[in-house]
Design a protein around this motif. Structure first.
Motif, PDB file in Angstrom:
ATOM      1  N   UNK A 215       0.633  -1.349  -0.143  1.00  0.00           N
ATOM      2  CA  UNK A 215      -0.041  -0.088   0.018  1.00  0.00           C
ATOM      3  C   UNK A 215       0.847   1.208  -0.105  1.00  0.00           C
ATOM      4  N   UNK A 216       2.152   1.268   0.387  1.00  0.00           N
ATOM      5  CA  UNK A 216       2.748   2.459   0.576  1.00  0.00           C
ATOM      6  C   UNK A 216       3.920   2.447  -0.484  1.00  0.00           C
ATOM      7  N   UNK A 217       3.789   1.612  -1.482  1.00  0.00           N
ATOM      8  CA  UNK A 217       4.640   1.720  -2.412  1.00  0.00           C
ATOM      9  C   UNK A 217       6.010   0.923  -2.732  1.00  0.00           C
ATOM     10  N   UNK A 218       6.411   0.512  -1.557  1.00  0.00           N
ATOM     11  CA  UNK A 218       7.690  -0.335  -1.570  1.00  0.00           C
ATOM     12  C   UNK A 218       7.778  -1.682  -2.342  1.00  0.00           C
ATOM     13  N   UNK A 219       9.186  -1.628  -2.713  1.00  0.00           N
ATOM     14  CA  UNK A 219       9.449  -2.821  -3.732  1.00  0.00           C
ATOM     15  C   UNK A 219      10.173  -3.979  -2.755  1.00  0.00           C
ATOM     16  N   UNK A 220       9.436  -5.300  -3.169  1.00  0.00           N
ATOM     17  CA  UNK A 220       9.875  -6.453  -2.405  1.00  0.00           C
ATOM     18  C   UNK A 220      11.169  -6.783  -2.935  1.00  0.00           C
ATOM     19  N   UNK A 221      11.211  -6.635  -4.248  1.00  0.00           N
ATOM     20  CA  UNK A 221      12.598  -7.096  -4.983  1.00  0.00           C
ATOM     21  C   UNK A 221      13.740  -6.146  -4.626  1.00  0.00           C
ATOM     22  N   UNK A 222      13.568  -4.806  -4.435  1.00  0.00           N
ATOM     23  CA  UNK A 222      14.507  -4.067  -4.143  1.00  0.00           C
ATOM     24  C   UNK A 222      14.995  -4.491  -2.750  1.00  0.00           C
ATOM     25  N   UNK A 223      14.052  -4.524  -1.854  1.00  0.00           N
ATOM     26  CA  UNK A 223      14.377  -4.697  -0.314  1.00  0.00           C
ATOM     27  C   UNK A 223      15.044  -6.115  -0.215  1.00  0.00           C
ATOM     28  N   UNK A 224      14.573  -6.983  -0.821  1.00  0.00           N
ATOM     29  CA  UNK A 224      15.583  -8.411  -0.937  1.00  0.00           C
ATOM     30  C   UNK A 224      16.846  -8.093  -1.440  1.00  0.00           C
ATOM     31  N   UNK A 225      17.102  -7.294  -2.588  1.00  0.00           N
ATOM     32  CA  UNK A 225      18.409  -7.364  -3.311  1.00  0.00           C
ATOM     33  C   UNK A 225      19.318  -6.603  -2.290  1.00  0.00           C
ATOM     34  N   UNK A 226      18.981  -5.555  -1.686  1.00  0.00           N
ATOM     35  CA  UNK A 226      19.933  -4.837  -1.028  1.00  0.00           C
ATOM     36  C   UNK A 226      19.800  -5.120   0.609  1.00  0.00           C
ATOM     37  N   UNK A 227      18.688  -5.851   1.050  1.00  0.00           N
ATOM     38  CA  UNK A 227      18.506  -6.103   2.574  1.00  0.00           C
ATOM     39  C   UNK A 227      18.928  -7.423   3.216  1.00  0.00           C
ATOM     40  N   UNK A 228      18.835  -8.307   2.068  1.00  0.00           N
ATOM     41  CA  UNK A 228      18.938  -9.765   2.680  1.00  0.00           C
ATOM     42  C   UNK A 228      20.409 -10.176   2.999  1.00  0.00           C
ATOM     43  N   UNK A 229      20.408 -11.096   3.986  1.00  0.00           N
ATOM     44  CA  UNK A 229      21.699 -11.523   4.586  1.00  0.00           C
ATOM     45  C   UNK A 229      21.593 -12.944   4.453  1.00  0.00           C
ATOM     46  N   UNK A 230      22.880 -13.574   5.274  1.00  0.00           N
ATOM     47  CA  UNK A 230      22.593 -14.881   4.990  1.00  0.00           C
ATOM     48  C   UNK A 230      21.852 -15.888   5.782  1.00  0.00           C
ATOM     49  N   UNK A 231      21.256 -15.127   6.824  1.00  0.00           N
ATOM     50  CA  UNK A 231      20.220 -15.766   7.392  1.00  0.00           C
ATOM     51  C   UNK A 231      18.666 -14.988   7.077  1.00  0.00           C
ATOM     52  N   UNK A 232      18.826 -14.561   6.075  1.00  0.00           N
ATOM     53  CA  UNK A 232      17.500 -13.923   5.296  1.00  0.00           C
ATOM     54  C   UNK A 232      17.463 -12.607   6.029  1.00  0.00           C
ATOM     55  N   UNK A 233      17.379 -12.112   7.449  1.00  0.00           N
ATOM     56  CA  UNK A 233      17.430 -11.193   8.017  1.00  0.00           C
ATOM     57  C   UNK A 233      16.285 -10.133   7.864  1.00  0.00           C
ATOM     58  N   UNK A 234      15.286 -10.498   7.187  1.00  0.00           N
ATOM     59  CA  UNK A 234      14.117  -9.475   6.786  1.00  0.00           C
ATOM     60  C   UNK A 234      12.807 -10.119   7.438  1.00  0.00           C
ATOM     61  N   UNK A 235      11.889  -9.003   7.723  1.00  0.00           N
ATOM     62  CA  UNK A 235      10.570  -9.325   8.261  1.00  0.00           C
ATOM     63  C   UNK A 235       9.715  -8.315   7.398  1.00  0.00           C
ATOM     64  N   UNK A 236       9.192  -9.035   6.340  1.00  0.00           N
ATOM     65  CA  UNK A 236       8.423  -7.967   5.529  1.00  0.00           C
ATOM     66  C   UNK A 236       6.999  -7.807   5.920  1.00  0.00           C
ATOM     67  N   UNK A 237       6.609  -6.532   6.408  1.00  0.00           N
ATOM     68  CA  UNK A 237       5.281  -6.426   6.742  1.00  0.00           C
ATOM     69  C   UNK A 237       4.262  -5.927   5.837  1.00  0.00           C
ATOM     70  N   UNK A 238       3.218  -6.480   5.819  1.00  0.00           N
ATOM     71  CA  UNK A 238       2.229  -6.010   4.947  1.00  0.00           C
ATOM     72  C   UNK A 238       0.798  -5.844   5.941  1.00  0.00           C
ATOM     73  N   UNK A 239       0.242  -4.698   5.970  1.00  0.00           N
ATOM     74  CA  UNK A 239      -1.069  -4.546   6.834  1.00  0.00           C
ATOM     75  C   UNK A 239      -2.383  -4.588   5.941  1.00  0.00           C
TER      76      UNK A 239
END
Length: 271
Positions: A215-239
């Motif tokens: 809803x706020x326009x963020x890109x899942x692909x970009x977040x994963x490209x730049x933010x994912x680490x070896x243990x994934x390290x991400x929790x993507x919230x969608x409300x």
């Protein structure tokens, strides 16, 4: 819940989705308003429909506090229901607390013991003694606001400190020196994905809670490209994109479908 357990859940389920419970009585299907506890009735249906596709839930306490005692009771019922029926899901209370030490300790007891959540969002502005009390609870996590998704984030968070690095990077560096810093996670808005490279240089191992996808326009692909680490390290919230996919009788089914779509996208990024 340990971070190893969280990572295992992410990999076994092929998802790092967090479903935000921003339950607004003005937006939920009208037929639920006839229920004795319409907030809980809505949350329960959403949880049951989305649980296979996510690893975390984030009740935003403002949407419960707005209804006074009944809202708090609905929040407690929601957390109890999750702990009893979906104990492998991380529960993040989105309350944005943070105050002087003794007060922070009371906030921590409220959300880690009385309403037993796994994590709590924290505003770090008051510094070390306002954050460390939340880090004294084993198996619990403080999720610090680092770089948020709202437009006003640029008012302060990206300002340079003494002409040097930006404030949000100073927050990341300084808080890594706190006692039990391994119990810290950080909020980074999906609309600020271009900042993730610098963020990962400072906190390469930390989990990041990422609101703003959908809803706020963020890109899942970009977040994963730049933010994912070896243990994934991400929790993507969608409300809103999930819980208000429909305001009809099929609201839970549609929520499940939206969550399943995100899960499928995330699963591809994990493989």
């Amino acid at each position: 819940m340990t971070l190893d357990q969280l990572e295992n859940q992410i990999r076994s389920k092929g998802t790092f989705l967090c479903v935000g419970l921003d339950t607004d009585l003005e937006k939920i299907p009208g037929h639920l308003l006839q229920q004795p506890d319409p907030i809980f009735a809505f949350n329960k249906a959403i949880i049951d429909a989305t649980a296979p596709y996510c690893v975390a839930y984030k009740p935003n306490t403002a949407f419960f506090e707005a209804y006074g005692v009944k809202g708090w009771e609905a929040l407690e019922r929601t957390v109890v229901y999750l702990n009893q029926n979906y104990p492998d899901h991380l529960i993040i209370a989105d309350a944005k607390r943070g105050d002087i030490g003794n007060t922070s300790t009371r906030y921590a007891k409220a959300f880690f013991e009385e309403i037993p959540c796994d994590a709590l969002t924290i505003a770090p502005y008051m510094g070390r003694d306002s954050v460390e009390p939340f880090l004294e609870f084993e198996g619990k996590y403080a999720v610090l606001l680092a770089l948020t998704s709202n437009p006003g984030a640029f008012d302060f968070q990206t300002l340079p400190i003494a002409g040097q690095q930006q404030l949000y990077l100073e927050v990341l560096e300084k808080t890594q020196q706190y006692k039990n810093a391994d119990r810290l996670m950080y909020v980074v808005g999906a609309t600020k994905a271009e900042f993730l490279t610098d963020i990962r240089k400072v906190v390469p191992e930390a989990f990041l809670l990422i609101p703003g996808v959908g809803a706020q326009g963020g890109s899942l692909e970009e977040v994963c490209r730049y933010g994912m680490n070896k243990r994934v390290g991400l929790l993507i919230n969608s409300s809103r994109g999930i819980i208000y996919a429909s305001q009809g009788a099929d609201f839970a089914q549609r929520a499940g479908q939206e969550a399943a779509t995100l899960q499928a996208q995330m699963n591809k990024m994990l493989n």
